[in-house]
Scaffold this active site. Structure first.
Site, PDB file in Angstrom:
ATOM      1  N   ASN A  20      21.356  52.373 120.544  1.00 56.71           N
ATOM      2  CA  ASN A  20      21.194  53.756 121.004  1.00 56.71           C
ATOM      3  C   ASN A  20      19.725  54.127 120.978  1.00 56.71           C
ATOM      4  O   ASN A  20      19.070  53.987 119.938  1.00 56.71           O
ATOM      5  CB  ASN A  20      21.963  54.710 120.082  1.00 56.71           C
ATOM      6  CG  ASN A  20      22.143  56.084 120.690  1.00 56.71           C
ATOM      7  OD1 ASN A  20      22.873  56.252 121.658  1.00 56.71           O
ATOM      8  ND2 ASN A  20      21.460  57.086 120.140  1.00 56.71           N
ATOM      9  N   GLU A  21      19.218  54.538 122.101  1.00 59.55           N
ATOM     10  CA  GLU A  21      17.839  55.047 122.159  1.00 59.55           C
ATOM     11  C   GLU A  21      16.885  54.191 121.320  1.00 59.55           C
ATOM     12  O   GLU A  21      16.310  54.663 120.331  1.00 59.55           O
ATOM     13  CB  GLU A  21      17.790  56.512 121.710  1.00 59.55           C
ATOM     14  CG  GLU A  21      18.594  57.435 122.618  1.00 59.55           C
ATOM     15  CD  GLU A  21      18.417  58.911 122.290  1.00 59.55           C
ATOM     16  OE1 GLU A  21      18.010  59.215 121.156  1.00 59.55           O
ATOM     17  OE2 GLU A  21      18.677  59.743 123.168  1.00 59.55           O
TER      18      GLU A  21
ATOM     19  N   GLU B  66      23.935  61.102 128.068  1.00 60.07           N
ATOM     20  CA  GLU B  66      24.056  62.226 127.146  1.00 60.07           C
ATOM     21  C   GLU B  66      23.335  63.436 127.710  1.00 60.07           C
ATOM     22  O   GLU B  66      22.233  63.317 128.243  1.00 60.07           O
ATOM     23  CB  GLU B  66      23.379  61.923 125.807  1.00 60.07           C
ATOM     24  CG  GLU B  66      24.023  60.871 124.967  1.00 60.07           C
ATOM     25  CD  GLU B  66      23.243  60.691 123.666  1.00 60.07           C
ATOM     26  OE1 GLU B  66      22.505  61.602 123.250  1.00 60.07           O
ATOM     27  OE2 GLU B  66      23.361  59.612 123.077  1.00 60.07           O
TER      28      GLU B  66
ATOM     29  N   PHE C 118      24.942  71.738 113.910  1.00 63.63           N
ATOM     30  CA  PHE C 118      24.886  72.868 114.846  1.00 63.63           C
ATOM     31  C   PHE C 118      24.578  72.432 116.276  1.00 63.63           C
ATOM     32  O   PHE C 118      24.278  73.254 117.137  1.00 63.63           O
ATOM     33  CB  PHE C 118      23.881  73.919 114.375  1.00 63.63           C
ATOM     34  CG  PHE C 118      24.413  74.701 113.208  1.00 63.63           C
ATOM     35  CD1 PHE C 118      25.431  75.630 113.387  1.00 63.63           C
ATOM     36  CD2 PHE C 118      23.943  74.465 111.926  1.00 63.63           C
ATOM     37  CE1 PHE C 118      25.963  76.321 112.316  1.00 63.63           C
ATOM     38  CE2 PHE C 118      24.465  75.153 110.852  1.00 63.63           C
ATOM     39  CZ  PHE C 118      25.481  76.081 111.036  1.00 63.63           C
ATOM     40  N   HIS C 119      24.625  71.138 116.517  1.00 63.48           N
ATOM     41  CA  HIS C 119      24.440  70.662 117.899  1.00 63.48           C
ATOM     42  C   HIS C 119      25.706  71.004 118.678  1.00 63.48           C
ATOM     43  O   HIS C 119      26.820  70.829 118.185  1.00 63.48           O
ATOM     44  CB  HIS C 119      24.224  69.152 117.890  1.00 63.48           C
ATOM     45  CG  HIS C 119      23.633  68.612 119.165  1.00 63.48           C
ATOM     46  ND1 HIS C 119      24.328  68.590 120.350  1.00 63.48           N
ATOM     47  CD2 HIS C 119      22.411  68.073 119.424  1.00 63.48           C
ATOM     48  CE1 HIS C 119      23.558  68.055 121.283  1.00 63.48           C
ATOM     49  NE2 HIS C 119      22.388  67.740 120.759  1.00 63.48           N
TER      50      HIS C 119
HETATM   51  C1  GLA Z   1      20.133  61.718 121.192  1.00 63.23           C
HETATM   52  C2  GLA Z   1      21.070  60.787 120.457  1.00 63.23           C
HETATM   53  C3  GLA Z   1      22.325  61.457 120.007  1.00 63.23           C
HETATM   54  C4  GLA Z   1      22.054  62.826 119.453  1.00 63.23           C
HETATM   55  C5  GLA Z   1      21.313  63.643 120.474  1.00 63.23           C
HETATM   56  C6  GLA Z   1      21.034  65.055 120.008  1.00 63.23           C
HETATM   57  O1  GLA Z   1      20.279  61.713 122.533  1.00 63.23           O
HETATM   58  O2  GLA Z   1      21.385  59.635 121.206  1.00 63.23           O
HETATM   59  O3  GLA Z   1      22.921  60.638 119.023  1.00 63.23           O
HETATM   60  O4  GLA Z   1      21.299  62.728 118.289  1.00 63.23           O
HETATM   61  O5  GLA Z   1      20.090  63.035 120.741  1.00 63.23           O
HETATM   62  O6  GLA Z   1      20.496  65.840 121.022  1.00 63.23           O
END
Ligand code: GLA
Length: 687
Positions: A157-158, A310, A360-361
Site C-alpha cells: 500500500n502506498e 481510494e 474520524f476519517h
Molecule cells: C491513504 C491510505 C489509507 C488511508 C488514507 C487516509 O490513502 O492508503 O490507508 O490511510 O490514506 O486518507
C-alpha cells in the site's frame, strides 16, 4: 492502447465501473459482517479491497497463519456477489517482526529510527523484511488464488519509506555498480574531484548524509533513483509470487498524488493497471486542478484507463482542519476521476473505524450509519454509476502533452546549490496545466522516456535536469513541426546533474534560439513589468534570465527593473516547428496568454468553446460512441455549456442539444454516437 487481457477480464467480471472500497473486517466483530455485506449490496458495491493492513491478524506469530476469518469473509462476499481485490498486508509489519528484528525498521532522513506504532515502518532494503513479506504473500496467494471472489491482487500500500540504514548502503552500492560499472565512472558522474570526494573503494560509498545539506548533488539524485527502484523491487517480488499462483487477474499497487519518492514512469510498466489514491482538500476549491493533473498523469503512465483505488467519502483525518465534502462534491470528484480515465470509484474505506489514528476519517458507511448524508450520497452514486457503465474501458487522446518527470523533479528540488532552492515542481507544473484545463483542452502527461508522436504541442515547465534521450526526442518533435512551450531554467544539466556546455540552457539552446549568460532570481517582493509587441502588458516575478536571442525573436520585453528593455519571452522557429520560451515567471493571465496562443497556433482546438472556466470537460472514446464528460465545479452558480454535438446525457437519460445547463457541482455524461454506429440523434455534429 496496449493489449491488456488481465484488465479486460477484470472489467468484464465487474461489468461496469468498480465501486467499493477498503474493507477491514478484522477490526470488527463477526456480528457486523453480515450487515456489511447487506449494506454493500444496497449501495451497489461490487469490489472491496481486503487485508491491506491485516498482517498481524493473518500471521499472529512467525509462520502461524490464521486464515479462518478471511476464509469466512471471502465466502460471505462471494455469496453477496461482491468481488475482492486481495491485498498483501506487507505495508504494516507486525510487532513480532520488528521487535524481534529491529533492523527491519528504517532510519529516516533525520537519522531517527521510524519505530513501531504507525505503518510503513519497514526498510525496503532489509533482507529480513523481504523474506517475511514473501512468506505471508505466498501463503495468502496459495490459499486464495482460486477463490471465486478473487478479482485482483493488490500489493502492499502506498510504497514509501526512504531508508538510511547500513543495509540500504549495501543495496545502494550494488545499485551503483549496476549503473556505473566502475568506480571511475561513478567518480566522473558524481564530479568527485570537487571537495576531494574521490572514492577509491566501493565500500566507501554511502547514502547521502542528509542533515548536512551541502552533500554531493549527484549522490543525492542517485539516491532518490535508487530508493524508488528498491521500493519497486519489493513490489515486483510480491507480484511475481502472486502471479505464480494465479496470473490471469490484474496485479497492482496504489500510488499517491504528487508522490516524490517513487518514479511512477518506471513503476507503471511493472503492473497491470495504474491505481491512485487521491484526497483533494475540500477546503481548497483549486485542489480540483491538481486532482485533474494527477488523474491525467495516471492515465498517461500506461496510456490506458486506470483505477481510482481510494478517495474519501467526505473528510479525511490527516490535516490540521479536515473539512467535509459539501453535498455533491464527492459525486463530482468521482465523476472527475472517471472523466480522466478511471474505471472505478473506490474509497478508503467501507466502514468508519472506531479507534486508531483514522477514527474520524470518513467512510462510505459513517459512524452515524445509514441515517447520514454521506451514506445517502454513496447510495445514490452507487445507484447511478451503472447508467454510464458502457463508458468503462474507453480511452482518451490528447494533442497537448505536459512534461512531468521524476528526474526533473529530483534535480530541481532534492539536490541544492541552485540559483534558488525553493522550486515547487508539482506547483510549477500545475500552474502550466491550469490554463489548459480551464480552457477545456485534453492534456496528456509525458516523461523523459515518452514518445512524442501524435502530439502537436509539448509544454516543458522548469525542466532543469534533462537526459539526452528526451533532448533528442524533443528536438525531433519540434524539427518535425511540433510546438514547444518551455519555461526558464530548463535543459541546464545532464542526467548526472552536471552543467551542459557551452552555454545555458545547454540542451535547449538551439531549440530556444538564445543563450542565457546569467540567472537572476528575483529579490524578495520584487516584480517586473513586461510588454508585448502588440501593446499587451503583464507582470512577472521570482526569476529572470539574462537572455540573448540568437535566432529567436522577442515576444515580450521587461519594461521595468535592471533588465528593463531586455527580452523576457521569446519565439523561435526550429525546423518545421515553433518554440515559445518564458525567461521569467509571468502572472497567471500572461502565462495563459502565451500558452493558449501557442496552443491555438499549433492548431489544437478545445473540447468546448464558450463554456465557463469552472466547467471541466473531457472526452473518452468507446467503440460506438464518444462520451463527453461535463463537470461544473462552481459551488454556487449553474453553468451554461454550449455543446459541440447533440447526444444523450447518460446520467439524466435526457437528450441534449444546443446549450446544456449544469447545476452547481452538476455532472453530465453526454453520449455522442460515432458516425456509422447508428442512432445518431438528430442534428448531431459529432466530430
Ligand atoms: C491513504 C491510505 C489509507 C488511508 C488514507 C487516509 O490513502 O492508503 O490507508 O490511510 O490514506 O486518507
Amino acid at each position: 492502447m496496449i493489449a491488456n487481457s488481465r484488465m479486460d477480464a477484470f472489467r468484464s467480471r465487474i461489468g461496469g465501473f468498480a465501486f467499493g472500497g477498503d474493507y477491514n473486517p478484522e477490526q470488527w466483530d463477526r456480528s457486523v459482517w453480515d450487515e456489511d455485506v447487506a449494506l454493500m449490496k444496497r449501495a451497489g458495491v461490487n469490489l472491496v479491497t481486503l487485508g491491506v493492513f491485516a498482517w498481524a491478524s493473518l500471521e499472529p506469530e512467525p509462520g502461524r497463519f490464521t486464515f479462518g476469518w478471511l476464509d469466512e469473509v471471502m465466502d460471505l462476499l462471494h455469496a453477496g456477489g461482491i468481488s475482492v481485490d486481495l491485498a498483501t498486508p506487507t505495508a504494516a509489519p507486525p510487532v513480532w517482526l520488528t521487535h524481534g528484528h529491529p533492523e527491519v525498521h528504517p532510519v529516516m532522513e533525520d537519522g531517527e529510527t521510524f519505530g513501531f506504532g504507525n505503518r510503513l515502518h519497514f526498510d525496503p532494503t532489509s533482507p529480513r523484511y523481504r523474506e517475511h513479506a514473501a512468506r505471508i504473500t505466498r501463503a495468502l496467494a496459495e490459499r486464495y488464488a482460486h477463490h471465486p471472489a478473487l478479482a485482483m491482487w493488490h500489493i502492499g500500500n502506498e510504497y514509501g519509506p526512504t531508508p538510511y540504514t547500513p543495509q540500504s548502503a549495501v543495496a545502494f552500492r550494488a545499485w551503483l555498480r549496476r549503473r556505473y560499472g566502475t568506480l571511475d565512472a561513478l567518480n566522473d558522474a558524481w564530479y568527485t574531484r570537487f571537495w576531494s570526494q574521490v572514492y577509491t573503494d566501493w565500500e566507501q560509498v554511502n547514502p547521502p548524509e542528509i542533515p548536512r545539506s551541502w552533500s554531493n548533488p549527484t549522490r543525492r539524485l542517485d539516491y532518490k533513483r535508487f530508493v524508488s527502484d528498491a521500493l519497486l523491487e519489493c513490489f515486483v517480488a510480491e507480484r511475481d509470487i502472486v502471479r505464480s499462483c494465479r496470473d490471469d487477474i490484474p496485479v497492482l499497487t496504489n500510488y499517491m498524488r504528487f508522490y516524490r519518492h517513487a518514479d511512477y514512469w518506471r513503476w507503471a510498466p511493472e503492473q497491470d493497471a495504474v491505481a491512485l489514491d487521491i484526497y483533494p482538500d475540500p477546503g481548497q476549491p483549486d485542489s480540483r486542478v491538481a486532482a485533474a493533473l494527477n488523474f491525467d498523469l495516471m492515465r498517461s503512465l500506461r496510456g490506458e484507463p486506470w483505477i481510482l483505488m481510494e478517495q474519501a467519502a467526505s473528510a479525511v483525518s490527516q490535516w490540521k482542519v479536515n473539512n467535509v465534502k459539501r453535498p455533491g462534491l464527492m459525486r463530482l470528484g468521482s465523476y472527475q476521476a472517471i472523466a480522466h480515465g478511471s474505471d472505478s470509484v473506490l474509497y478508503f474505506q467501507w466502514r468508519a473505524g472506531r479507534g486508531g489514528h483514522e477514527r474520524f476519517h470518513s467512510a462510505m458507511l459513517p459512524h452515524s450509519g445509514t441515517r447520514s448524508r454521506t451514506w445517502r450520497e454513496i447510495e445514490e452514486l452507487g445507484g447511478e454509476l451503472p447508467r454510464i457503465a458502457e463508458a468503462v474501458g474507453s480511452s482518451s487522446t490528447a494533442e497537448i502533452a505536459v512534461l512531468f518527470d521524476w528526474d526533473a523533479w529530483w534535480g530541481l528540488t532534492e539536490t541544492h546549490g541552485l540559483p534558488r532552492n525553493d522550486f515547487d515542481y508539482p506547483g510549477v507544473v500545475t500552474d502550466h496545466y491550469r490554463p489548459l484545463l480551464q480552457a477545456h483542452h485534453a492534456v496528456d502527461m509525458v516523461g523523459y522516456g515518452s514518445c512524442l508522436d501524435g502530439y502537436r504541442i509539448v509544454v516543458v515547465p522548469n525542466a532543469y535536469l534533462v537526459d539526452d534521450r528526451f533532448t533528442e526526442e524533443l528536438t525531433r518533435f519540434v524539427r518535425g513541426g511540433g510546438t514547444l512551450v518551455c519555461s526558464f531554467f530548463s535543459g541546464v544539466v545532464d542526467a548526472a546533474n552536471q552543467v551542459r556546455r557551452p552555454a545555458y540552457p545547454g540542451a535547449f539552446r538551439e531549440l530556444i534560439g538564445a543563450h542565457v549568460d546569467e540567472y537572476w532570481p528575483a529579490r524578495e517582493g520584487e516584480s517586473f513589468g513586461i510588454g508585448f509587441a502588440d501593446g499587451g502588458t503583464g507582470r512577472a516575478d521570482w526569476w529572470q534570465d539574462s537572455i540573448h536571442p540568437e535566432t529567436a525573436e522577442v515576444a515580450a520585453w521587461y519594461t521595468t527593473g535592471l533588465l528593463g528593455g531586455r527580452p523576457a519571452i521569446l519565439r523561435n522557429s526550429f525546423g518545421a516547428g515553433r518554440v515559445h520560451y518564458l525567461g521569467t515567471r509571468p502572472d497567471a493571465g500572461t502565462l495563459a496568454r502565451v500558452l493558449l496562443g501557442a496552443v491555438a497556433g499549433a492548431g489544437v482546438r478545445p473540447l468546448l468553446e464558450g463554456a465557463p472556466a469552472e466547467v471541466e470537460a473531457t472526452v473518452r472514446s468507446g467503440a460506438d460512441a464518444r462520451y463527453l464528460f461535463l463537470l461544473n465545479h462552481s459551488e454556487t452558480g449553474p453553468a451554461g455549456v454550449p455543446l459541440p454535438a447533440a447526444g444523450v446525457d447518460l446520467v439524466s437519460g435526457a437528450g441534449a442539444d444546443g446549450t446544456l445547463t449544469l447545476p452547481p457541482l452538476g455532472v453530465a455524461v453526454l453520449r455522442i454516437p460515432l458516425p456509422g454506429s447508428g442512432a445518431a440523434p438528430a442534428g448531431s455534429a459529432a466530430t
